[in-house]
Design a protein around this motif. Sequence first.
Motif, mmCIF file in Angstrom:
data_model
loop_
_atom_site.group_PDB
_atom_site.id
_atom_site.type_symbol
_atom_site.label_atom_id
_atom_site.label_comp_id
_atom_site.label_asym_id
_atom_site.label_seq_id
_atom_site.Cartn_x
_atom_site.Cartn_y
_atom_site.Cartn_z
ATOM 1 N N MET A 26 5.717 -0.970 2.072
ATOM 2 C CA MET A 26 5.372 -1.651 3.315
ATOM 3 C C MET A 26 4.009 -2.294 3.112
ATOM 4 N N MET A 33 0.534 -0.347 3.832
ATOM 5 C CA MET A 33 0.799 1.027 4.251
ATOM 6 C C MET A 33 1.423 1.786 3.089
ATOM 7 N N MET A 90 3.823 4.125 1.707
ATOM 8 C CA MET A 90 5.078 4.739 2.149
ATOM 9 C C MET A 90 5.624 5.718 1.109
ATOM 10 N N CYS A 103 9.334 5.438 8.873
ATOM 11 C CA CYS A 103 7.928 5.060 8.969
ATOM 12 C C CYS A 103 7.301 5.781 10.161
ATOM 13 N N SER A 108 4.717 5.124 11.800
ATOM 14 C CA SER A 108 4.207 4.247 12.856
ATOM 15 C C SER A 108 5.312 3.384 13.461
HETATM 16 CU CU LIG Z 1 5.353 2.501 7.261
#
Ligand SMILES: [Cu+2]
Length: 145
Positions: free
Chosen positions: A90, A93, A95, A119, A121
């Motif tokens: 991502m 981010m 992951m 995920c 978030s």
């Molecule tokens: Cu994510």
Amino acid sequence: MTTARSHFYRLAPLGILLLVALVVFLQPGREPGDTAPQTLQCADLAKGCTTRLGDREVAVGIEGALKVLQPFEVWVRAGGARKVQAQFTMEGMDMGFNLYTLHADRGGVFRGRVTLPVCVSGRRDWVMTLDIDGRRLAVPFVTEL
Ligand SMILES: [Cu+2]
């Protein structure tokens, strides 16, 4: 009055620029994988998409539902490829480590079963980066709910 000497001074900056460009371009040990990946915008991965990557045509697609926590299959057609890997990330981010080595079937299509994590978030935008013999192709996609 133009002399050979004044021509030289006029062309010198251009020559230096060319030299710098060459040095930047031909950095030692630079592999295709070091450069930014080519991007393929694929509207429907279930139908598959095709692009040119280097000197070969590459087709990529998925089978199954593009959902997290549920395995789906990634397939890649890349004539004559020896090694195909797919990494899932991502943007901005971490992951975790989502790297898959795809294996060629009898027909020469590289396939791998992939399961994506949820995920934290709530994002659903992923990038699948294929590495095909050192050349990279980034395929952004969004998972279904
Ligand atoms: Cu994510």
